[in-house]
Design an enzyme around this catalytic site. Structure first.
Site, PDB file in Angstrom:
ATOM      1  N   ALA A  63     -13.432  12.843  39.966  1.00 36.73           N
ATOM      2  CA  ALA A  63     -13.948  11.518  39.638  1.00 36.73           C
ATOM      3  C   ALA A  63     -13.176  11.037  38.419  1.00 36.73           C
ATOM      4  O   ALA A  63     -12.650  11.837  37.643  1.00 36.73           O
ATOM      5  CB  ALA A  63     -15.437  11.609  39.349  1.00 36.73           C
ATOM      6  N   GLY A 108     -14.684  15.955  41.887  1.00 36.32           N
ATOM      7  CA  GLY A 108     -14.955  15.081  43.032  1.00 36.32           C
ATOM      8  C   GLY A 108     -13.955  15.265  44.168  1.00 36.32           C
ATOM      9  O   GLY A 108     -14.272  14.960  45.322  1.00 36.32           O
ATOM     10  N   GLU A 111     -15.149  18.206  46.040  1.00 38.91           N
ATOM     11  CA  GLU A 111     -16.373  17.754  46.727  1.00 38.91           C
ATOM     12  C   GLU A 111     -16.050  16.874  47.932  1.00 38.91           C
ATOM     13  O   GLU A 111     -16.684  16.975  48.975  1.00 38.91           O
ATOM     14  CB  GLU A 111     -17.277  17.023  45.727  1.00 38.91           C
ATOM     15  CG  GLU A 111     -17.864  17.989  44.697  1.00 38.91           C
ATOM     16  CD  GLU A 111     -18.479  17.295  43.491  1.00 38.91           C
ATOM     17  OE1 GLU A 111     -17.828  16.392  42.922  1.00 38.91           O
ATOM     18  OE2 GLU A 111     -19.601  17.650  43.102  1.00 38.91           O
ATOM     19  N   GLU A 131     -16.465  20.644  36.065  1.00 42.66           N
ATOM     20  CA  GLU A 131     -17.374  19.721  35.377  1.00 42.66           C
ATOM     21  C   GLU A 131     -18.028  20.293  34.131  1.00 42.66           C
ATOM     22  O   GLU A 131     -18.190  19.582  33.137  1.00 42.66           O
ATOM     23  CB  GLU A 131     -18.461  19.223  36.346  1.00 42.66           C
ATOM     24  CG  GLU A 131     -17.979  18.186  37.341  1.00 42.66           C
ATOM     25  CD  GLU A 131     -17.382  18.782  38.607  1.00 42.66           C
ATOM     26  OE1 GLU A 131     -17.116  20.009  38.647  1.00 42.66           O
ATOM     27  OE2 GLU A 131     -17.194  18.040  39.573  1.00 42.66           O
TER      28      GLU A 131
END
Ligand code: DAK
Length: 258
Positions: A63, A108, A111, A131
């Site tokens: 992200a 992300g 993911e 993270e």
């Protein structure tokens, strides 16, 4: 679209996250465009999708940290929901989705790959959920999907330690199905997609549904889900053609998706 490109090649659709200057990091615009792209896929013709990243270095490096750094609690939840909605749309997308992971798949990005049905990667790929090193938890399903794919112990080791792993280890623990030299990755992804696309599309879709939905319930209920989807195939032309071809000792020329 600014950051996502879509290309249909016969029965295969290819979605490319195209923001190479930021290693294809996922900002809100990328997530919105990815969602719109999925909505526009023509499911009458497309039988398998490939998701990849632009360039030779990164699938998706996570992200977008520059966008996330100033989020409030409420904005963080909204951003998380945006990602979760689009990743869930991939996970439940009617046709199989293959992640062709061409480099970094961090946060992300890891993911995103895990919301796809099948992951294959290049030998320069790096997977991880970094993270906790940034002071946050994985927010796009990483705590849930990683544990389901590689097992709880491995997932906890990777997530608590923010430990990235290379392609070979990803293969060894079952996070990816196959590793290829970078230049062979897309041809391999297309070959896999074509193999899937050649099979009876409604049966393939029903298999995806049966596996995904069956894993959410106990075995009794899971088998009922399978029975119903199996039964549904007997209302299709493709079931009649597939079995007739076998009995007549000939090959199916092309399934009709009916
Ligand atoms: N976000 C924004 N920009 C990024 C980025 C990212 N994740 N990753 C790379 N970039 C940018 C860099 O800032 C740099 O931009 P410029 O400085 O050139 O403008 C450019 O891409 C090239 O990156 P580097 O110069 O760093 O390239 P290197 O080859 O040296 O290093 C790297 C590559 C992938 C090792 C490094 O860029 C890196 O560590 N990137 C960050 C990887 C990372 O930590 N990813 C996880 C992000 S956190 C949640 C919702 C979502 C999430 C969590 C919670 N909720 C709402 C609860 C998800 C979180 C994440 O994904």
């Amino acid at each position: 679209m600014e950051f996502v490109t879509y290309q249909a090649e016969g029965q295969i659709g290819i979605i490319t996250i195209n923001r190479p200057k930021a290693l294809n990091a996922l900002n809100s615009v990328v997530l919105e465009e990815l969602g719109k792209t999925l909505e526009e896929v023509d499911l009458n013709t497309i039988r398998a999708l490939i998701v990849t990243g632009a360039g030779e270095k990164s699938f998706v490096a996570g992200a977008d940290i520059s966008e996330m750094c100033s989020l409030t609690k409420e904005e963080g939840e909204t951003f998380g929901k945006k990602g979760n909605d689009v990743f869930r749309a991939i996970e439940t997308f009617p046709v199989p989705v293959i992640a062709a992971v061409n480099g970094y798949a961090l946060g992300g990005g890891c993911e995103l790959s895990m919301s796809c049905d099948i992951r294959i990667c290049s030998d320069n790929a790096v997977f991880g959920q970094p993270e906790v090193g940034l002071g946050i938890t994985p927010g796009f399903g990483g705590t849930q999907r990683l544990a389901r794919i590689v097992g709880v112990g491995k997932a906890k080791e990777m997530i608590y330690g923010a430990r990235n792993i290379k392609a070979e280890e990803a293969y060894r623990i079952g996070l990816v199905n196959q590793v290829y030299p970078l230049e062979e990755l897309m041809p391999a992804a297309k070959k896999l997609a074509a193999t899937i696309a050649a099979n009876a599309p409604i049966a393939v879709r029903n298999c995806k549904k049966a596996i995904n939905e069956g894993l959410q319930v106990d075995m009794e209920q899971a088998l009922v889900i399978e029975e119903k989807l199996f039964g549904g195939c007997f209302e299709t032309e493709d079931q009649r053609e597939g079995m007739a071809a076998f009995l007549e000792k000939r090959k199916v020329e092309a399934f009709s998706n009916k």
